[in-house]
Design a protein around this motif. Structure first.
Motif, mmCIF file in Angstrom:
data_model
loop_
_atom_site.group_PDB
_atom_site.id
_atom_site.type_symbol
_atom_site.label_atom_id
_atom_site.label_comp_id
_atom_site.label_asym_id
_atom_site.label_seq_id
_atom_site.Cartn_x
_atom_site.Cartn_y
_atom_site.Cartn_z
ATOM 1 N N ARG A 1 0.581 -1.489 -0.220
ATOM 2 C CA ARG A 1 0.390 0.078 0.085
ATOM 3 C C ARG A 1 0.497 1.008 -0.291
ATOM 4 O O ARG A 1 1.873 1.052 0.465
ATOM 5 C CB ARG A 1 -1.255 -0.227 1.555
ATOM 6 C CG ARG A 1 -2.053 -0.267 1.083
ATOM 7 C CD ARG A 1 -3.578 -0.410 2.224
ATOM 8 N NE ARG A 1 -3.197 0.381 2.574
ATOM 9 C CZ ARG A 1 -3.670 0.959 4.036
ATOM 10 N NH1 ARG A 1 -4.096 -0.325 4.679
ATOM 11 N NH2 ARG A 1 -4.001 1.885 4.911
ATOM 12 N N VAL A 2 0.015 2.298 -0.860
ATOM 13 C CA VAL A 2 1.033 3.405 -1.106
ATOM 14 C C VAL A 2 -0.068 4.464 0.082
ATOM 15 O O VAL A 2 -1.004 4.772 -0.216
ATOM 16 C CB VAL A 2 0.939 4.638 -2.176
ATOM 17 C CG1 VAL A 2 1.762 5.238 -1.893
ATOM 18 C CG2 VAL A 2 1.955 3.248 -2.838
ATOM 19 N N GLU A 3 0.621 4.970 0.900
ATOM 20 C CA GLU A 3 -0.422 6.265 2.224
ATOM 21 C C GLU A 3 -0.234 6.903 2.548
ATOM 22 O O GLU A 3 0.694 7.126 2.192
ATOM 23 C CB GLU A 3 -1.611 5.542 3.351
ATOM 24 C CG GLU A 3 -0.266 4.755 3.910
ATOM 25 C CD GLU A 3 -1.619 3.693 4.959
ATOM 26 O OE1 GLU A 3 -0.787 3.541 6.738
ATOM 27 O OE2 GLU A 3 -1.670 2.784 4.607
ATOM 28 N N VAL A 4 -0.582 7.934 1.241
ATOM 29 C CA VAL A 4 -0.376 9.376 2.430
ATOM 30 C C VAL A 4 -0.777 10.201 3.707
ATOM 31 O O VAL A 4 -1.008 9.484 3.885
ATOM 32 C CB VAL A 4 -0.865 10.840 1.716
ATOM 33 C CG1 VAL A 4 -0.467 12.370 2.322
ATOM 34 C CG2 VAL A 4 -1.041 11.170 -0.428
ATOM 35 N N THR A 5 0.489 10.378 3.988
ATOM 36 C CA THR A 5 0.315 11.233 6.284
ATOM 37 C C THR A 5 1.003 12.489 6.249
ATOM 38 O O THR A 5 0.824 12.445 5.452
ATOM 39 C CB THR A 5 1.434 10.082 6.824
ATOM 40 O OG1 THR A 5 1.087 9.727 7.991
ATOM 41 C CG2 THR A 5 3.202 10.255 5.840
#
Length: 138
Positions: A108-112
């Motif tokens: 997964r790629v998630e913006v934080t």
């Protein structure tokens, strides 16, 4: 009754960029996006739905170094310059003898939230060229 933790789920161990090695996988990293360069964008209109294939090479890094991350399709939209992303279950792909970071369908790629580190820009791991050497044991 005490709250039971789900079996099989474990807390992620965050890896730093400088710890990445060829042929490794299962990395979880928090990185800042330094630059994004679109390398492939093509659509196929011959099927029932129009499928677009997009690939971008993103220079990402943390306080230990930089590496090129290959973003595919929907991942491209998340990779904005100066944003901070968490890459889960990332793996190292080899491309022309150098390392590339990638996240496939199992990751997964998630913006934080923006990270408070400055990227170490003089340690680009994608500039190191590796050579595959076969060792014959006697």
């Amino acid at each position: 009754m005490a709250e039971e933790s789900k079996p099989g789920l474990r807390k992620p161990v965050f890896t730093k960029v400088e710890q990445l090695r060829p042929g490794t996988f299962g990395h979880t990293l928090t990185v800042k996006v330094v630059s994004v360069k679109m390398v492939l964008q093509k659509g196929r209109a011959d099927g029932p739905q129009v499928r677009q294939m997009r690939i971008a090479e993103c220079l990402v890094g943390d306080e230990t170094g930089l590496i090129i991350f290959t973003a595919r399709n929907d991942q491209v939209d998340l990779m904005k310059e100066d944003s901070t992303v968490i890459l889960r279950n990332a793996k190292i792909d080899m491309f022309k003898g150098s390392m590339r970071l990638a996240v496939d369908k199992w990751g997964r790629v998630e913006v934080t939230e923006p990270a408070d580190f400055t990227v170490k820009e003089d340690n680009n791991l994608s500039l190191i060229e590796y050579e595959l050497v076969n060792v014959v044991e006697e």
